[in-house]
Design a protein around this motif. Structure first.
Motif, PDB file in Angstrom:
ATOM      1  N   THR A 254     -80.784  57.693  10.402  1.00  0.00           N
ATOM      2  CA  THR A 254     -80.403  56.595   9.512  1.00  0.00           C
ATOM      3  C   THR A 254     -78.987  56.759   8.959  1.00  0.00           C
ATOM      4  N   GLN A 255     -78.489  57.986   8.914  1.00  0.00           N
ATOM      5  CA  GLN A 255     -77.132  58.200   8.416  1.00  0.00           C
ATOM      6  C   GLN A 255     -76.076  57.670   9.383  1.00  0.00           C
ATOM      7  N   PHE A 256     -76.506  57.351  10.605  1.00  0.00           N
ATOM      8  CA  PHE A 256     -75.578  56.833  11.612  1.00  0.00           C
ATOM      9  C   PHE A 256     -75.797  55.344  11.894  1.00  0.00           C
ATOM     10  N   THR A 257     -76.649  54.707  11.091  1.00  0.00           N
ATOM     11  CA  THR A 257     -76.943  53.288  11.315  1.00  0.00           C
ATOM     12  C   THR A 257     -75.682  52.448  11.169  1.00  0.00           C
ATOM     13  N   GLU A 258     -75.440  51.606  12.152  1.00  0.00           N
ATOM     14  CA  GLU A 258     -74.267  50.740  12.120  1.00  0.00           C
ATOM     15  C   GLU A 258     -74.453  49.626  11.095  1.00  0.00           C
ATOM     16  N   SER A 259     -73.352  49.091  10.618  1.00  0.00           N
ATOM     17  CA  SER A 259     -73.420  47.959   9.697  1.00  0.00           C
ATOM     18  C   SER A 259     -74.256  46.844  10.300  1.00  0.00           C
ATOM     19  N   ASP A 260     -74.950  46.107   9.438  1.00  0.00           N
ATOM     20  CA  ASP A 260     -75.857  45.066   9.910  1.00  0.00           C
ATOM     21  C   ASP A 260     -75.137  44.034  10.771  1.00  0.00           C
ATOM     22  N   ASP A 261     -75.839  43.607  11.832  1.00  0.00           N
ATOM     23  CA  ASP A 261     -75.349  42.515  12.675  1.00  0.00           C
ATOM     24  C   ASP A 261     -75.468  41.188  11.935  1.00  0.00           C
ATOM     25  N   GLY A 262     -74.698  40.217  12.387  1.00  0.00           N
ATOM     26  CA  GLY A 262     -74.785  38.890  11.807  1.00  0.00           C
ATOM     27  C   GLY A 262     -75.793  38.006  12.513  1.00  0.00           C
TER      28      GLY A 262
END
Length: 289
Positions: A254-262
């Protein structure tokens, strides 16, 4: 008095450079488009198109005529929008395209709610994972997910989605828990349509190549495989959120989760949103945020 016959067909062919595409846009047969264009050329005593078996291109005379016709049609569109603005309830046809799974699970119920509020609307929702041409195929609105490609379309962000990397307790108890991106190389990563997963590390975007013994273009199938302990998946929240909530799937890295997609609403760049489309976009934005 101005004769309107053939004008819409002429503009559609000019803009799509195809009799077939024009017929799809207008919802009539190709033969009817051809007849209207021929009658228009006869009435004007002018050749409007150069036709070959592979291509249709507008003549110099046709280009001049198109400029005037486009202005007239734009004026009519503005007049129709002005009248629609005076009406308290949206009405008429509304054609929308959206991805299949997101459309079935999330979007269609919201559009159904919107249609219940405005029963005079005639909604045509087409669910497809193929990218359609909004102008050529007569769509008022497209819903797109993720990172948008450069295009001539205008876009409004309606909401966001989160990509989760997750696996079942059964898989993790047997194969261990990955704590770094490099450890994914030692795990069975269940693949979708891409052979990499997206992450963010130290503020920078990273694509990590993954490998595994199962590949499928269905998110539901990959979710089922993960629930049965076959491997690790990276999938959007609308596939896995309920299983994460009830702890059937465990979120990882989870520390590498990318910013949320649109989640995006797309519409043609050179057009104002009609009131009915604007109201639907505002409704979806309110529901998805």
């Amino acid at each position: 008095m101005f004769n309107w016959e053939g004008v819409s067909e002429f503009v559609a062919v000019t803009e799509t450079e195809s009799f077939t595409a024009a017929s799809k846009r207008l919802g009539i047969s190709t033969a009817q488009v051809s007849r209207q264009i021929s009658a228009l050329e006869k009435r004007l005593s002018a050749k409007l198109f150069y036709r070959t078996t592979r291509k249709v291109s507008v003549t110099d005379v046709g280009r001049v005529y198109y400029q005037h016709c486009r202005q007239v049609l734009d004026g009519l569109d503005e007049a129709e929008r002005a009248i629609s603005n005076l009406q308290s309830s949206p009405q008429g046809k509304l054609k929308i395209t959206a991805p299949i799974t997101y459309g079935e699970g999330t979007l269609a119920p919201l559009i159904n709610d919107f249609t219940l509020q405005y029963p005079e609307l005639e909604v045509n929702l087409q669910l497809s994972n193929q990218k359609v041409d909004l102008i050529d195929e007569g769509y008022d609105l497209a819903i797109r997910l993720g990172q948008l490609e450069d295009s001539s379309m205008m876009a409004k962000r309606l909401g966001s989605r989160t990509q989760y990397v997750c696996a079942s307790e059964k898989y993790l108890s047997t194969h261990g828990v990955p704590y770094s991106l490099s450890e994914l190389n030692h795990h069975n990563c269940l693949q979708g349509t891409l052979d990499y997963w997206r992450f963010q590390e130290n503020g920078k975007h990273r694509n990590i190549r993954i490998k595994g013994n199962l590949r499928c273009n269905s998110g539901h199938a990959l979710t089922d495989a993960a629930l049965k302990g076959l491997g690790i998946v990276q999938l959007p929240d609308y596939y896995v959120q309920e299983y994460i909530d009830n702890q059937q799937l465990i979120p990882l890295l989870t520390q590498f989760t990318e910013s949320d997609d649109g989640i995006w609403a797309l519409y043609p760049h050179n057009r104002h949103l009609s009131p009915k489309v604007r109201m639907l976009v505002d409704f979806l934005s309110e529901q998805l945020n």
